[in-house]
Design a protein around this motif. Structure first.
Motif, PDB file in Angstrom:
ATOM      1  N   GLU A  56       0.831  -1.210   0.000  1.00 13.35           N
ATOM      2  CA  GLU A  56       0.000   0.000   0.000  1.00 13.35           C
ATOM      3  C   GLU A  56       0.865   1.260   0.000  1.00 13.35           C
ATOM      4  O   GLU A  56       0.547   2.242  -0.673  1.00 13.35           O
ATOM      5  N   ILE A  57       1.945   1.226   0.742  1.00 15.62           N
ATOM      6  CA  ILE A  57       2.853   2.376   0.775  1.00 15.62           C
ATOM      7  C   ILE A  57       3.514   2.572  -0.590  1.00 15.62           C
ATOM      8  O   ILE A  57       3.622   3.701  -1.086  1.00 15.62           O
ATOM      9  N   ILE A  58       3.933   1.491  -1.223  1.00 17.23           N
ATOM     10  CA  ILE A  58       4.531   1.584  -2.563  1.00 17.23           C
ATOM     11  C   ILE A  58       3.521   2.172  -3.538  1.00 17.23           C
ATOM     12  O   ILE A  58       3.842   3.080  -4.315  1.00 17.23           O
ATOM     13  N   ALA A  59       2.291   1.673  -3.511  1.00 21.28           N
ATOM     14  CA  ALA A  59       1.258   2.195  -4.409  1.00 21.28           C
ATOM     15  C   ALA A  59       1.038   3.688  -4.177  1.00 21.28           C
ATOM     16  O   ALA A  59       0.953   4.467  -5.134  1.00 21.28           O
ATOM     17  N   ALA A  60       0.965   4.095  -2.925  1.00 25.41           N
ATOM     18  CA  ALA A  60       0.763   5.511  -2.607  1.00 25.41           C
ATOM     19  C   ALA A  60       1.944   6.356  -3.065  1.00 25.41           C
ATOM     20  O   ALA A  60       1.767   7.469  -3.576  1.00 25.41           O
ATOM     21  N   ALA A  61       3.142   5.816  -2.913  1.00 28.61           N
ATOM     22  CA  ALA A  61       4.352   6.573  -3.273  1.00 28.61           C
ATOM     23  C   ALA A  61       4.457   6.826  -4.777  1.00 28.61           C
ATOM     24  O   ALA A  61       5.134   7.764  -5.193  1.00 28.61           O
ATOM     25  N   VAL A  62       3.777   6.012  -5.567  1.00 30.85           N
ATOM     26  CA  VAL A  62       3.793   6.225  -7.019  1.00 30.85           C
ATOM     27  C   VAL A  62       2.482   6.852  -7.507  1.00 30.85           C
ATOM     28  O   VAL A  62       2.159   6.802  -8.690  1.00 30.85           O
ATOM     29  N   GLY A  63       1.723   7.426  -6.572  1.00 31.20           N
ATOM     30  CA  GLY A  63       0.517   8.154  -6.940  1.00 31.20           C
ATOM     31  C   GLY A  63      -0.722   7.316  -7.112  1.00 31.20           C
ATOM     32  O   GLY A  63      -1.695   7.765  -7.724  1.00 31.20           O
ATOM     33  N   ARG A  64      -0.728   6.109  -6.570  1.00 30.44           N
ATOM     34  CA  ARG A  64      -1.879   5.216  -6.711  1.00 30.44           C
ATOM     35  C   ARG A  64      -2.411   4.800  -5.341  1.00 30.44           C
ATOM     36  O   ARG A  64      -2.690   3.632  -5.089  1.00 30.44           O
ATOM     37  N   ALA A  65      -2.576   5.778  -4.474  1.00 33.68           N
ATOM     38  CA  ALA A  65      -3.007   5.511  -3.102  1.00 33.68           C
ATOM     39  C   ALA A  65      -4.459   5.057  -3.053  1.00 33.68           C
ATOM     40  O   ALA A  65      -5.287   5.462  -3.871  1.00 33.68           O
ATOM     41  N   SER A  66      -4.742   4.252  -2.059  1.00 36.16           N
ATOM     42  CA  SER A  66      -6.108   3.856  -1.766  1.00 36.16           C
ATOM     43  C   SER A  66      -6.881   5.082  -1.300  1.00 36.16           C
ATOM     44  O   SER A  66      -6.322   5.975  -0.649  1.00 36.16           O
ATOM     45  N   SER A  67      -8.155   5.121  -1.598  1.00 33.90           N
ATOM     46  CA  SER A  67      -8.967   6.269  -1.186  1.00 33.90           C
ATOM     47  C   SER A  67      -9.107   6.369   0.328  1.00 33.90           C
ATOM     48  O   SER A  67      -9.409   7.440   0.855  1.00 33.90           O
ATOM     49  N   ASP A  68      -8.841   5.279   1.039  1.00 31.06           N
ATOM     50  CA  ASP A  68      -8.961   5.319   2.499  1.00 31.06           C
ATOM     51  C   ASP A  68      -7.604   5.235   3.214  1.00 31.06           C
ATOM     52  O   ASP A  68      -7.545   4.922   4.393  1.00 31.06           O
ATOM     53  N   ASP A  81      11.976  11.088   0.858  1.00 33.29           N
ATOM     54  CA  ASP A  81      12.277  11.375  -0.543  1.00 33.29           C
ATOM     55  C   ASP A  81      12.642  10.140  -1.365  1.00 33.29           C
ATOM     56  O   ASP A  81      13.010  10.262  -2.522  1.00 33.29           O
ATOM     57  N   ASP A  82      12.520   8.960  -0.777  1.00 38.92           N
ATOM     58  CA  ASP A  82      12.756   7.733  -1.549  1.00 38.92           C
ATOM     59  C   ASP A  82      11.629   7.564  -2.563  1.00 38.92           C
ATOM     60  O   ASP A  82      10.464   7.731  -2.234  1.00 38.92           O
ATOM     61  N   VAL A  83      11.985   7.208  -3.774  1.00 39.78           N
ATOM     62  CA  VAL A  83      10.988   6.976  -4.814  1.00 39.78           C
ATOM     63  C   VAL A  83      11.072   5.511  -5.228  1.00 39.78           C
ATOM     64  O   VAL A  83      12.148   5.031  -5.599  1.00 39.78           O
ATOM     65  N   PRO A  84       9.961   4.804  -5.155  1.00 40.07           N
ATOM     66  CA  PRO A  84       9.986   3.401  -5.579  1.00 40.07           C
ATOM     67  C   PRO A  84      10.288   3.288  -7.075  1.00 40.07           C
ATOM     68  O   PRO A  84       9.887   4.144  -7.869  1.00 40.07           O
ATOM     69  N   THR A  85      10.967   2.232  -7.418  1.00 36.21           N
ATOM     70  CA  THR A  85      11.290   1.961  -8.813  1.00 36.21           C
ATOM     71  C   THR A  85      10.227   1.045  -9.423  1.00 36.21           C
ATOM     72  O   THR A  85       9.368   0.525  -8.714  1.00 36.21           O
ATOM     73  N   SER A  86      10.325   0.831 -10.717  1.00 35.94           N
ATOM     74  CA  SER A  86       9.404  -0.115 -11.362  1.00 35.94           C
ATOM     75  C   SER A  86       9.624  -1.521 -10.807  1.00 35.94           C
ATOM     76  O   SER A  86       8.670  -2.303 -10.694  1.00 35.94           O
ATOM     77  N   ALA A  87      10.849  -1.830 -10.418  1.00 34.49           N
ATOM     78  CA  ALA A  87      11.120  -3.138  -9.790  1.00 34.49           C
ATOM     79  C   ALA A  87      10.408  -3.246  -8.440  1.00 34.49           C
ATOM     80  O   ALA A  87       9.939  -4.337  -8.074  1.00 34.49           O
ATOM     81  N   ASP A  88      10.308  -2.136  -7.710  1.00 34.13           N
ATOM     82  CA  ASP A  88       9.585  -2.153  -6.436  1.00 34.13           C
ATOM     83  C   ASP A  88       8.099  -2.420  -6.648  1.00 34.13           C
ATOM     84  O   ASP A  88       7.473  -3.149  -5.883  1.00 34.13           O
ATOM     85  N   ILE A  89       7.543  -1.839  -7.689  1.00 38.89           N
ATOM     86  CA  ILE A  89       6.128  -2.057  -7.995  1.00 38.89           C
ATOM     87  C   ILE A  89       5.904  -3.521  -8.368  1.00 38.89           C
ATOM     88  O   ILE A  89       4.950  -4.147  -7.908  1.00 38.89           O
ATOM     89  N   THR A  90       6.790  -4.081  -9.169  1.00 40.84           N
ATOM     90  CA  THR A  90       6.689  -5.497  -9.538  1.00 40.84           C
ATOM     91  C   THR A  90       6.824  -6.378  -8.304  1.00 40.84           C
ATOM     92  O   THR A  90       6.063  -7.342  -8.131  1.00 40.84           O
ATOM     93  N   LEU A  91       7.779  -6.065  -7.438  1.00 48.21           N
ATOM     94  CA  LEU A  91       7.958  -6.816  -6.201  1.00 48.21           C
ATOM     95  C   LEU A  91       6.693  -6.746  -5.351  1.00 48.21           C
ATOM     96  O   LEU A  91       6.245  -7.763  -4.805  1.00 48.21           O
ATOM     97  N   ALA A  92       6.096  -5.571  -5.241  1.00 44.53           N
ATOM     98  CA  ALA A  92       4.866  -5.413  -4.456  1.00 44.53           C
ATOM     99  C   ALA A  92       3.743  -6.249  -5.042  1.00 44.53           C
ATOM    100  O   ALA A  92       3.026  -6.951  -4.317  1.00 44.53           O
ATOM    101  N   ARG A  93       3.591  -6.203  -6.341  1.00 48.79           N
ATOM    102  CA  ARG A  93       2.540  -6.989  -6.996  1.00 48.79           C
ATOM    103  C   ARG A  93       2.766  -8.490  -6.771  1.00 48.79           C
ATOM    104  O   ARG A  93       1.842  -9.227  -6.427  1.00 48.79           O
ATOM    105  N   ASN A  94       4.003  -8.942  -6.923  1.00 47.20           N
ATOM    106  CA  ASN A  94       4.315 -10.354  -6.707  1.00 47.20           C
ATOM    107  C   ASN A  94       4.034 -10.772  -5.269  1.00 47.20           C
ATOM    108  O   ASN A  94       3.509 -11.868  -5.012  1.00 47.20           O
ATOM    109  N   ALA A  95       4.377  -9.919  -4.321  1.00 45.62           N
ATOM    110  CA  ALA A  95       4.138 -10.228  -2.908  1.00 45.62           C
ATOM    111  C   ALA A  95       2.642 -10.325  -2.629  1.00 45.62           C
ATOM    112  O   ALA A  95       2.186 -11.254  -1.956  1.00 45.62           O
ATOM    113  N   VAL A  96       1.868  -9.378  -3.143  1.00 49.23           N
ATOM    114  CA  VAL A  96       0.420  -9.391  -2.906  1.00 49.23           C
ATOM    115  C   VAL A  96      -0.212 -10.626  -3.542  1.00 49.23           C
ATOM    116  O   VAL A  96      -1.084 -11.268  -2.936  1.00 49.23           O
ATOM    117  N   GLU A  97       0.221 -10.977  -4.725  1.00 54.37           N
ATOM    118  CA  GLU A  97      -0.292 -12.202  -5.365  1.00 54.37           C
ATOM    119  C   GLU A  97       0.038 -13.419  -4.519  1.00 54.37           C
ATOM    120  O   GLU A  97      -0.803 -14.311  -4.337  1.00 54.37           O
TER     121      GLU A  97
END
Length: 131
Positions: A56-68, A81-97
């Protein structure tokens, strides 16, 4: 584990993980939680709960935060000021799956509870983590 809702920050394990995040871990703390959720074998509750929160934090950090998403996380994101990379987004998606699949205590418990709202929240998170 204490749970008071289906949200990613509505359980004791996620709250404990957030303390680590606030103690200065930054995006690296998210990465560690997500990597822990991608290992083989049975996935324990505390690992899965922390990784869902991290995703959820990764999603929010790339501008895709949950509405709640609680406002305190937006404040943290502004201060961090850390910015997630595209690899971080992929890692997050893989973890959630992984967490929502077989051999996951989190998924097992929500399935046993017969509460479809958790699965809906996870699906919505995966959409926000999509490329």
């Amino acid at each position: 584990m204490g749970t008071w809702g289906t949200g990613p920050f509505e359980n004791d394990d996620a709250v404990d993980w957030v303390s680590e995040l606030y103690d200065g871990g930054g995006i690296d703390t998210c990465r560690e939680a997500l990597r822990a959720a991608t290992v083989e074998g049975y996935l324990e509750m505390y690992v899965g709960a922390a990784a869902i929160a991290a995703a959820e934090i990764i999603a929010a950090a790339v501008g895709r935060a949950s509405s709640d998403l609680p406002g305190e996380f937006f404040e943290w994101l502004i201060d961090n000021d850390d910015v997630p990379t595209s690899a971080d987004i992929t890692l997050a998606r893989n973890a959630v799956e992984r967490i929502s699949g077989e051999d996951s205590e989190v998924a097992d418990l929500w399935q046993d509870a017969r509460d479809a709202s958790w699965a809906s929240r996870v699906e919505e998170l995966l959409v926000r983590l999509a490329d």
